[in-house]
Design a protein around this motif. Structure first.
Motif, PDB file in Angstrom:
ATOM      1  N   SER A  76       0.837  -1.211   0.000  1.00 43.32           N
ATOM      2  CA  SER A  76       0.000   0.000   0.000  1.00 43.32           C
ATOM      3  C   SER A  76       0.863   1.249   0.000  1.00 43.32           C
ATOM      4  CB  SER A  76      -0.861   0.050   1.254  1.00 43.32           C
ATOM      5  OG  SER A  76      -1.844  -0.902   1.168  1.00 43.32           O
ATOM      6  N   ARG A  77       2.005   1.173   0.675  1.00 41.11           N
ATOM      7  CA  ARG A  77       2.874   2.344   0.764  1.00 41.11           C
ATOM      8  C   ARG A  77       3.398   2.711  -0.631  1.00 41.11           C
ATOM      9  NH1 ARG A  77       8.235   3.479   2.676  1.00 41.11           N
ATOM     10  NH2 ARG A  77       8.157   5.514   3.701  1.00 41.11           N
ATOM     11  N   ALA A  78       3.804   1.699  -1.379  1.00 39.78           N
ATOM     12  CA  ALA A  78       4.312   1.946  -2.730  1.00 39.78           C
ATOM     13  C   ALA A  78       3.186   2.510  -3.614  1.00 39.78           C
ATOM     14  CB  ALA A  78       4.875   0.660  -3.316  1.00 39.78           C
ATOM     15  N   VAL A  79       1.998   1.917  -3.491  1.00 43.54           N
ATOM     16  CA  VAL A  79       0.863   2.400  -4.297  1.00 43.54           C
ATOM     17  C   VAL A  79       0.581   3.863  -3.944  1.00 43.54           C
ATOM     18  CG1 VAL A  79      -1.622   2.120  -4.706  1.00 43.54           C
ATOM     19  CG2 VAL A  79      -0.148   0.107  -4.560  1.00 43.54           C
ATOM     20  N   ARG A  80       0.601   4.173  -2.656  1.00 42.68           N
ATOM     21  CA  ARG A  80       0.328   5.553  -2.219  1.00 42.68           C
ATOM     22  C   ARG A  80       1.348   6.530  -2.815  1.00 42.68           C
ATOM     23  NH1 ARG A  80       0.831   5.749   3.701  1.00 42.68           N
ATOM     24  NH2 ARG A  80       3.020   6.106   3.272  1.00 42.68           N
ATOM     25  N   ASN A  81       2.624   6.164  -2.787  1.00 41.72           N
ATOM     26  CA  ASN A  81       3.647   7.062  -3.316  1.00 41.72           C
ATOM     27  C   ASN A  81       3.453   7.329  -4.809  1.00 41.72           C
ATOM     28  OD1 ASN A  81       4.775   7.348  -0.831  1.00 41.72           O
ATOM     29  ND2 ASN A  81       6.427   5.884  -1.169  1.00 41.72           N
ATOM     30  N   VAL A  82       3.094   6.287  -5.522  1.00 36.33           N
ATOM     31  CA  VAL A  82       2.884   6.452  -6.967  1.00 36.33           C
ATOM     32  C   VAL A  82       1.655   7.339  -7.208  1.00 36.33           C
ATOM     33  CG1 VAL A  82       2.349   5.231  -9.111  1.00 36.33           C
ATOM     34  CG2 VAL A  82       4.013   4.264  -7.508  1.00 36.33           C
ATOM     35  N   LEU A  83       0.575   7.080  -6.458  1.00 35.80           N
ATOM     36  CA  LEU A  83      -0.658   7.870  -6.646  1.00 35.80           C
ATOM     37  C   LEU A  83      -0.432   9.335  -6.283  1.00 35.80           C
ATOM     38  CD1 LEU A  83      -3.279   5.441  -5.061  1.00 35.80           C
ATOM     39  CD2 LEU A  83      -2.968   5.909  -7.500  1.00 35.80           C
ATOM     40  N   ARG A  84       0.389   9.569  -5.263  1.00 35.21           N
ATOM     41  CA  ARG A  84       0.613  10.960  -4.835  1.00 35.21           C
ATOM     42  C   ARG A  84       1.455  11.731  -5.846  1.00 35.21           C
ATOM     43  NH1 ARG A  84       1.397  10.802   1.715  1.00 35.21           N
ATOM     44  NH2 ARG A  84      -0.735  10.169   2.174  1.00 35.21           N
ATOM     45  N   ALA A  85       2.315  11.010  -6.575  1.00 27.41           N
ATOM     46  CA  ALA A  85       3.154  11.691  -7.574  1.00 27.41           C
ATOM     47  C   ALA A  85       2.292  12.276  -8.694  1.00 27.41           C
ATOM     48  CB  ALA A  85       4.168  10.715  -8.149  1.00 27.41           C
ATOM     49  N   PHE A  86       1.210  11.603  -9.020  1.00 29.55           N
ATOM     50  CA  PHE A  86       0.302  12.078 -10.078  1.00 29.55           C
ATOM     51  C   PHE A  86      -1.099  11.692  -9.643  1.00 29.55           C
ATOM     52  CE2 PHE A  86      -1.811  11.874 -14.262  1.00 29.55           C
ATOM     53  CZ  PHE A  86      -1.417  13.091 -14.795  1.00 29.55           C
ATOM     54  N   SER A  87      -1.787  12.672  -9.045  1.00 35.53           N
ATOM     55  CA  SER A  87      -3.074  12.402  -8.396  1.00 35.53           C
ATOM     56  C   SER A  87      -4.226  12.388  -9.402  1.00 35.53           C
ATOM     57  CB  SER A  87      -3.333  13.488  -7.359  1.00 35.53           C
ATOM     58  OG  SER A  87      -3.516  14.721  -8.040  1.00 35.53           O
ATOM     59  N   ALA A  88      -5.398  12.075  -8.895  1.00 35.21           N
ATOM     60  CA  ALA A  88      -6.598  12.107  -9.738  1.00 35.21           C
ATOM     61  C   ALA A  88      -6.838  13.541 -10.252  1.00 35.21           C
ATOM     62  CB  ALA A  88      -7.798  11.611  -8.950  1.00 35.21           C
TER      63      ALA A  88
END
Ligand SMILES: Cc1cc2nc3c(=O)[nH]c(=O)nc-3n(C[C@H](O)[C@H](O)[C@H](O)COP(=O)(O)OP(=O)(O)OC[C@H]3O[C@@H](n4cnc5c(N)ncnc54)[C@H](O)[C@@H]3O)c2cc1C
Length: 444
Positions: A76-88
């Motif tokens: 989840s931490r890795a997914v969160r970092n990727v999502l935060r780099a380019f958000s919705a």
């Protein structure tokens, strides 16, 4: 080129797979590193089949609110970092800049104002052309070699020598679109691991006759997926009864949990609650009030004031209470009916499989990539993005958001790497990873 001697081509970047993640990676890399030669290869004859069919041909591009809790699979931490780099929000701005205005629908889902997925695909292809990225369809990659002179991408028609390769070959869902899982083989040959895959977001096949009688009826329920020796997952949403079993958002979301439990060899129950907003006590009180107000009314008729009539009839019939007036309902039968309304087992036999699944669970372990760059940890110059990784989102635009976010992270990391190489070649000494292109997912 002759039939026996494949052409040799030197390029800076080859993107393998021109689905959502591959197209977006090429766009982000080309925007951030101009003047480089980039090629996008896809085995399918027609580019973007999956984007076109997505969201009922309207393409649910992303969701108003996306967090790591909307995904399953890798860390989840890795997914969160990727999502935060380019958000919705970044995704909505990106599409707006491409001329695709989005509007919000129920559950925060964002769709193009045109309500046509063609608008999304055309905008991505237009941008790719504007940036000078070559796109070649009907070019199925059969191998990625790493030799002494760098990486080479092999197709039946050509051999591309390249500095960077992006693997964006998707999962196994909707194989006729070209995503048939062959990309896992390419990744394995480069030293990557593999988490066994199962369908996700697929309708469920049920045993028994209940579903056939209710075919076409849709209503809100809570599903509980109870895994022996494992987690219990509660999911709310609409269930659609069909001739083969059940579909609808809540069922599609449940399917990956059923499959993962079976893959692990665990017993799994899927229970349906027809009154997710109620408790045993509140339903008992309601039945009591109804019995006083309408003693001669049949149980099914009364239940039909809160459930679709066919569902009310089916459950009262299964409880042996058809044609039973409320006044004649014993305490015992009332209580067992309430138990059945709050928790009845769905006898799941299987899902409808990859042919109709909207996503794939499992794939290349997320630990095999550095989530701040999406670079492979086992092969220099290789990046992995999108659905081929062990990340699957719930229904509602989350899988596309994963494609856009992972593409952004990879695209910018590739641009930094290639820019560094280009500058050094031109005698302009710069740190290889100067971060000239802005944010990275590192440490966010
Ligand atoms: C019916 C349906 C509806 C959906 N609706 C939505 C939705 O509304 N919202 C949402 O968020 N998600 C939706 N999804 C999920 C979403 O479409 C995917 O998660 C997303 O498209 C994955 O993008 P990707 O680029 O990683 O993989 P893919 O889109 O699968 O693209 C992979 C590409 O790689 C190519 N390829 C594979 N192997 C090779 C090879 N060896 N050489 C060259 N090319 C190769 C394939 O031809 C394909 O074009 C839907 C999926 C389906 C099936």
């Amino acid at each position: 080129m002759s039939g026996s001697e494949p052409a040799r081509d030197a390029v800076d970047l080859v993107v393998v797979g021109a689905g959502a993640a591959g197209l977006a990676t090429a766009i982000f890399a080309a925007r951030a590193a101009s003047g480089l030669r980039m090629v996008c290869l896809d085995g399918a004859r027609h580019i973007g089949a999956k984007i076109l069919v997505s969201g009922g041909s309207r393409c649910n591009v992303t969701n108003r609110r996306v967090t790591e809790r909307d995904f399953w699979g890798g860390s989840s931490r890795a997914v969160r970092n990727v999502l935060r780099a380019f958000s919705a929000e970044d995704a909505a701005i990106f599409f707006n800049d491409l001329g695709v205005a989005l509007h919000e629908e129920e559950g925060g889902k964002l769709f193009p104002d045109t309500n046509r997925s063609r608008t999304v695909l055309d905008a991505l292809l237009r941008e790719l052309r504007r940036l000078g990225v070559e796109l070649r369809s009907g070019e199925r990659v059969t191998d990625v070699d790493r030799g002494p002179d760098g990486l080479a991408v092999v197709t039946p028609h050509a051999r591309y020598r390249t500095r960077c390769v992006v693997l964006a070959t998707g999962g196994r869902s909707l194989p006729k679109s070209g995503s048939d899982g062959n990309g896992y083989e390419l990744a394995a040959r480069l030293g990557h691991g593999y988490v066994d895959t199962t369908p996700a977001l697929a309708p469920l096949v049920l045993a028994g006759g209940r579903h056939a009688a209710l075919s076409g009826v849709s209503h809100d329920v809570r599903l509980t997926v109870r895994v022996a020796g494992g987690a219990t997952i509660h999911l709310d949403g609409a269930l659609l009864w069909t001739h083969f079993g059940a579909s609808g958002p809540v069922v599609l979301n449940a399917s990956r949990h059923w499959h993962r439990a079976r893959l692990d060899g665990r017993a799994v129950d899927v229970l349906v609650n027809l009154f997710p907003g109620d408790t045993f006590e509140s339903l008992e009180a309601w039945f009591g009030a109804q019995a006083l107000a309408r003693p001669r009314a049949h149980v099914a008729t009364v239940l039909a004031t809160r459930l679709p009539a066919a569902v009310a009839t089916t459950w009262t019939r299964e409880a042996g209470l058809a044609e039973q007036p409320l006044a004649h309902l014993t305490r015992q039968s009332r209580r067992s009916l309430i138990h059945a309304l709050l928790s009845s087992s769905l006898d799941v036999r299987d899902s409808r499989g990859y042919t109709v699944a909207e996503a794939t669970a499992g794939g290349i372990p997320l630990d095999d990539v550095d989530p701040s760059t999406m670079a492979s940890r086992s092969c220099d110059g290789v990046y992995l993005v999108g659905e081929m990784l062990d990340v699957d989102g719930r229904l509602g635009g989350f899988n596309f958001q994963w494609a856009w976010s992972s593409a952004w992270v990879a695209g910018h990391a590739i641009a930094r790497a290639l820019n560094g190489v280009a500058r050094r070649a031109a005698g302009d000494v710069a740190p290889a990873d100067a971060g000239a292109t802005g944010r990275s997912a590192a440490g966010e």
